[in-house]
Structures are given as C-alpha cells and as structure tokens.
Design a protein around this motif. Structure first.
Motif, PDB file in Angstrom:
ATOM      1  N   ASP A 127       0.806  -1.219   0.000  1.00  0.00           N
ATOM      2  CA  ASP A 127       0.000   0.000   0.000  1.00  0.00           C
ATOM      3  C   ASP A 127       0.838   1.268   0.000  1.00  0.00           C
ATOM      4  O   ASP A 127       0.306   2.374  -0.022  1.00  0.00           O
ATOM      5  N   GLY A 128       2.159   1.084   0.067  1.00  0.00           N
ATOM      6  CA  GLY A 128       3.047   2.242   0.055  1.00  0.00           C
ATOM      7  C   GLY A 128       3.422   2.767   1.421  1.00  0.00           C
ATOM      8  O   GLY A 128       4.120   3.783   1.520  1.00  0.00           O
ATOM      9  N   ASP A 129       2.976   2.113   2.484  1.00  0.00           N
ATOM     10  CA  ASP A 129       3.364   2.528   3.823  1.00  0.00           C
ATOM     11  C   ASP A 129       4.838   2.219   4.049  1.00  0.00           C
ATOM     12  O   ASP A 129       5.286   1.107   3.751  1.00  0.00           O
ATOM     13  N   THR A 130       5.555   3.172   4.577  1.00  0.00           N
ATOM     14  CA  THR A 130       6.991   3.013   4.769  1.00  0.00           C
ATOM     15  C   THR A 130       7.367   3.087   6.243  1.00  0.00           C
ATOM     16  O   THR A 130       6.704   3.760   7.036  1.00  0.00           O
ATOM     17  N   ARG A 131       8.445   2.392   6.563  1.00  0.00           N
ATOM     18  CA  ARG A 131       9.014   2.432   7.908  1.00  0.00           C
ATOM     19  C   ARG A 131      10.524   2.477   7.782  1.00  0.00           C
ATOM     20  O   ARG A 131      11.093   1.892   6.851  1.00  0.00           O
ATOM     21  N   TYR A 132      11.161   3.153   8.751  1.00  0.00           N
ATOM     22  CA  TYR A 132      12.608   3.319   8.722  1.00  0.00           C
ATOM     23  C   TYR A 132      13.186   3.095  10.113  1.00  0.00           C
ATOM     24  O   TYR A 132      12.548   3.415  11.120  1.00  0.00           O
ATOM     25  N   MET A 133      14.411   2.593  10.136  1.00  0.00           N
ATOM     26  CA  MET A 133      15.104   2.556  11.410  1.00  0.00           C
ATOM     27  C   MET A 133      15.429   3.994  11.791  1.00  0.00           C
ATOM     28  O   MET A 133      15.596   4.867  10.939  1.00  0.00           O
ATOM     29  N   ASP A 134      15.518   4.242  13.099  1.00  0.00           N
ATOM     30  CA  ASP A 134      15.637   5.619  13.576  1.00  0.00           C
ATOM     31  C   ASP A 134      16.830   6.349  12.987  1.00  0.00           C
ATOM     32  O   ASP A 134      16.740   7.534  12.648  1.00  0.00           O
ATOM     33  N   SER A 135      17.944   5.674  12.853  1.00  0.00           N
ATOM     34  CA  SER A 135      19.171   6.352  12.446  1.00  0.00           C
ATOM     35  C   SER A 135      19.157   6.826  10.994  1.00  0.00           C
ATOM     36  O   SER A 135      20.014   7.615  10.597  1.00  0.00           O
ATOM     37  N   VAL A 136      18.208   6.367  10.204  1.00  0.00           N
ATOM     38  CA  VAL A 136      18.173   6.777   8.797  1.00  0.00           C
ATOM     39  C   VAL A 136      16.955   7.637   8.469  1.00  0.00           C
ATOM     40  O   VAL A 136      16.831   8.118   7.329  1.00  0.00           O
ATOM     41  N   LYS A 137      16.079   7.842   9.428  1.00  0.00           N
ATOM     42  CA  LYS A 137      14.890   8.660   9.183  1.00  0.00           C
ATOM     43  C   LYS A 137      15.291  10.056   8.729  1.00  0.00           C
ATOM     44  O   LYS A 137      16.169  10.680   9.310  1.00  0.00           O
ATOM     45  N   GLY A 138      14.629  10.517   7.681  1.00  0.00           N
ATOM     46  CA  GLY A 138      14.928  11.834   7.146  1.00  0.00           C
ATOM     47  C   GLY A 138      16.076  11.855   6.156  1.00  0.00           C
ATOM     48  O   GLY A 138      16.291  12.861   5.473  1.00  0.00           O
ATOM     49  N   ARG A 139      16.818  10.754   6.072  1.00  0.00           N
ATOM     50  CA  ARG A 139      17.943  10.692   5.129  1.00  0.00           C
ATOM     51  C   ARG A 139      17.713   9.670   4.016  1.00  0.00           C
ATOM     52  O   ARG A 139      18.152   9.867   2.890  1.00  0.00           O
ATOM     53  N   PHE A 140      17.043   8.576   4.344  1.00  0.00           N
ATOM     54  CA  PHE A 140      16.801   7.493   3.370  1.00  0.00           C
ATOM     55  C   PHE A 140      15.345   7.493   2.939  1.00  0.00           C
ATOM     56  O   PHE A 140      14.450   7.795   3.740  1.00  0.00           O
ATOM     57  N   THR A 141      15.112   7.123   1.683  1.00  0.00           N
ATOM     58  CA  THR A 141      13.752   6.997   1.165  1.00  0.00           C
ATOM     59  C   THR A 141      13.633   5.692   0.389  1.00  0.00           C
ATOM     60  O   THR A 141      14.410   5.458  -0.550  1.00  0.00           O
ATOM     61  N   ILE A 142      12.677   4.881   0.784  1.00  0.00           N
ATOM     62  CA  ILE A 142      12.428   3.623   0.088  1.00  0.00           C
ATOM     63  C   ILE A 142      11.252   3.807  -0.864  1.00  0.00           C
ATOM     64  O   ILE A 142      10.280   4.504  -0.543  1.00  0.00           O
ATOM     65  N   SER A 143      11.345   3.192  -2.024  1.00  0.00           N
ATOM     66  CA  SER A 143      10.254   3.269  -2.997  1.00  0.00           C
ATOM     67  C   SER A 143      10.201   1.957  -3.781  1.00  0.00           C
ATOM     68  O   SER A 143      11.163   1.187  -3.771  1.00  0.00           O
ATOM     69  N   ARG A 144       9.095   1.730  -4.441  1.00  0.00           N
ATOM     70  CA  ARG A 144       8.936   0.483  -5.185  1.00  0.00           C
ATOM     71  C   ARG A 144       8.209   0.732  -6.492  1.00  0.00           C
ATOM     72  O   ARG A 144       7.442   1.688  -6.622  1.00  0.00           O
TER      73      ARG A 144
END
Length: 122
Positions: free
Chosen positions: A54-71
């Motif tokens: 559905d496009g919901d994303t989650r990140y580990m804390d240390s990469v939030k705001g720096r990494f972006t996952i897409s598909r």
C-alpha cells in the motif's frame, strides 16, 4: 524460483548520496512487503527500511529523514535513496521481500541476493 539482485552500491564521501536498486525475478505472482537490510562484519543483519504493497513506509531511527524507500510493482523493483550518508552507514545492503509465487506458495523473506557494498568515507 525467485531471485533478488541488488545494485548501486559504491564508495562515497560523507554527506554524499547513493541510490540502491533491487530487482526481483522468477515465478512471482505478487509481492507484499519489500525491505532493505544491512550488515556489517560481526554484526547481525538489520532492517533499514520497508514498504508495504500500500506504500506505507518504515525506517530505522538512524536513517529517518535521510533514506527513502520506494517500489515499482510493474517491474518488481525496490529502491533505496540514501542522502547525507555517514560513515556508520557503511555496510553490505540486501533487499528482501514477502513474495507469493505463481504456484501460490508464500515466501516471507526467504530469498537473499548477493548484496551490494556501500562504503562511506569520513
């Protein structure tokens, strides 16, 4: 079966950017959750980011705001855009996914690719 192939790693200076790509192929009916993991020698493999169907994303804390996952579900690919890279991001990065094959067998993160090395110099 199913193959996962990662690409896009390399050597980059701290503060730089890289985009990792992962392509899934084989007898795939559909893919639910897709995720990126990383591992440094001597440590466990940890999940960095995930994206649901559905496009919901989650990140580990240390990469939030720096990494972006897409598909891209038309190509069975998942990308990881990494900005403002830090030395502690150095690792081998792997993708994996929750895959339903054409013979209706569910594989939850059972297939691992060869990984792609990311090295960030400080």
């Amino acid at each position: 079966q199913v193959q996962l192939v990662e690409s896009g790693g390399g050597l980059v200076q701290a503060g730089g950017s890289l985009t990792l790509s992962c392509a899934a192929s084989g007898n795939i009916h559909s893919i639910n959750l897709m995720a990126w993991f990383r591992q440094v020698p001597g440590d466990e493999r940890v999940q960095v980011a995930s994206i649901s169907s559905d496009g919901d994303t989650r990140y580990m804390d240390s990469v939030k705001g720096r990494f972006t996952i897409s598909r891209d579900d038309t190509k069975n690919t998942v990308n990881l855009r990494m900005n403002n890279l830090k030395a502690e991001d150095t690792a081998v990065y792997y993708c994996n996914a929750d895959i339903l094959t054409t013979d209706m067998v569910q594989y939850e993160f059972d297939f691992w690719g060869q990984g792609t090395q990311v090295t960030v110099s400080s």
